[in-house]
Design a protein around this motif. Structure first.
Motif, short mmCIF file in Angstrom:
data_model
loop_
_atom_site.label_atom_id
_atom_site.label_comp_id
_atom_site.label_asym_id
_atom_site.label_seq_id
_atom_site.Cartn_x
_atom_site.Cartn_y
_atom_site.Cartn_z
N GLN A 185 7.52 4.86 13.59
CA GLN A 185 7.18 5.15 12.18
C GLN A 185 7.42 6.39 12.15
N MET A 186 7.80 6.70 10.90
CA MET A 186 7.93 8.33 10.52
C MET A 186 6.93 8.45 8.92
N HIS A 187 6.28 9.68 9.12
CA HIS A 187 5.39 9.81 8.07
C HIS A 187 5.67 11.24 7.62
N GLU A 188 5.70 11.55 6.49
CA GLU A 188 5.79 13.11 5.79
C GLU A 188 4.63 13.41 5.00
N VAL A 246 -0.73 12.66 2.64
CA VAL A 246 0.60 12.04 2.12
C VAL A 246 0.51 11.93 0.54
N GLY A 247 1.46 12.04 -0.16
CA GLY A 247 1.83 11.67 -1.54
C GLY A 247 1.46 10.20 -1.85
N GLY A 248 0.99 9.84 -2.94
CA GLY A 248 0.98 8.24 -3.40
C GLY A 248 2.16 8.06 -4.36
N THR A 249 3.02 7.09 -3.81
CA THR A 249 4.25 6.81 -4.60
C THR A 249 4.16 5.35 -4.95
N ALA A 250 4.99 4.52 -5.56
CA ALA A 250 4.98 3.31 -6.10
C ALA A 250 5.20 2.41 -4.80
N ASP A 251 6.06 2.98 -3.79
CA ASP A 251 6.01 1.73 -2.65
C ASP A 251 4.60 1.95 -1.76
N GLU A 280 1.52 2.12 -3.11
CA GLU A 280 0.30 1.66 -3.96
C GLU A 280 -0.56 0.46 -3.11
N ARG A 281 0.10 -0.33 -2.47
CA ARG A 281 -0.46 -1.38 -1.64
C ARG A 281 -1.57 -0.81 -0.63
N GLY A 282 -0.77 0.02 0.09
CA GLY A 282 -1.82 0.80 1.18
C GLY A 282 -2.98 1.62 0.93
N TYR A 283 -2.66 2.36 -0.59
CA TYR A 283 -3.63 3.13 -0.90
C TYR A 283 -4.15 2.86 -2.07
N TYR A 284 -4.33 1.49 -2.21
CA TYR A 284 -5.01 0.98 -3.46
C TYR A 284 -6.21 1.35 -4.04
N ASN A 333 -4.54 13.86 -9.32
CA ASN A 333 -3.92 14.08 -7.83
C ASN A 333 -3.85 12.58 -7.17
N ASN A 334 -2.87 12.05 -6.80
CA ASN A 334 -2.80 10.61 -6.31
C ASN A 334 -2.51 10.77 -4.85
N ASN A 335 -2.97 11.79 -3.97
CA ASN A 335 -2.75 11.88 -2.79
C ASN A 335 -3.74 10.95 -1.91
N GLY A 336 -3.36 10.78 -0.56
CA GLY A 336 -4.24 10.17 0.25
C GLY A 336 -4.12 10.98 1.76
N ILE A 337 -5.23 10.54 2.38
CA ILE A 337 -5.27 11.09 3.77
C ILE A 337 -4.82 9.88 4.74
N LEU A 338 -3.90 10.35 5.68
CA LEU A 338 -3.51 9.14 6.52
C LEU A 338 -4.00 9.51 7.95
N PRO A 339 -4.86 8.84 8.61
CA PRO A 339 -5.59 9.62 9.90
C PRO A 339 -4.33 8.95 11.05
N LEU A 340 -3.70 9.65 11.71
CA LEU A 340 -2.86 9.43 12.95
C LEU A 340 -3.49 9.47 13.93
N VAL A 341 -3.52 8.77 14.95
CA VAL A 341 -4.07 8.84 16.32
C VAL A 341 -3.20 9.66 17.33
N LEU A 342 -3.68 10.68 17.83
CA LEU A 342 -3.04 11.84 18.59
C LEU A 342 -2.28 11.16 19.49
N PHE A 343 -2.81 10.14 20.27
CA PHE A 343 -1.95 9.83 21.42
C PHE A 343 -0.76 8.97 21.28
N GLU A 344 -0.70 8.61 19.98
CA GLU A 344 0.62 7.80 19.38
C GLU A 344 1.59 8.79 18.84
#
Length: 121
Positions: free
Chosen positions: A51-54, A69-74, A76-80, A103-114
């Motif tokens: 998986q890639m995240h920007e 991460v910025g909220g985009t139309a694709d 919306e389901r994950g950050y509803y 501002n429609n940004n969200g915070i995505l926590p990523l596990v360090l060991f992954e």
């Protein structure tokens, strides 16, 4: 939290190898040392599973890298947000400037060991 006691001694199912634990501690410390200077920088993160995240590094703790991460139309389901209204602009009162877009940004926590790779954008 409750525990079920059957009167029998607990059976060990898994125990991490001490060498692996020591290696994971070194990986965590290395990640902290490598990423700390790049807080609030735009990065591209690749996970072990491909998986890639920007986004922008918003923070870190001992287990997670927090990526804004910025909220985009694709996405919306994950950050509803059921209360989000794109047309609502709060009016703070006289003497305050127009607040601008919501501002429609969200915070995505990523596990360090992954994490596999982090690169600047």
């Amino acid at each position: 939290m409750s525990f079920y006691q059957s009167g029998q001694p607990a059976t060990l199912i898994y125990q991490a190898d001490p060498a692996v634990v020591q290696h994971l501690h070194r990986v965590r410390d290395s990640l902290h040392h490598s990423c700390k200077p790049y807080l609030n920088h735009q990065v591209n993160v690749q996970m072990i599973d491909g998986q890639m995240h920007e986004g922008m590094i918003a923070g870190m703790d001992c287990k997670h890298l927090y990526l804004m991460v910025g909220g985009t139309a694709d996405m919306e389901r994950g950050y509803y947000n059921p209360y989000y209204n794109p047309y609502y602009q709060p009016y703070p009162g006289p003497g305050y400037p127009y607040p601008g877009p919501v501002n429609n940004n969200g915070i995505l926590p990523l596990v360090l060991f992954e994490l596999l790779a982090i690169s600047l954008i």
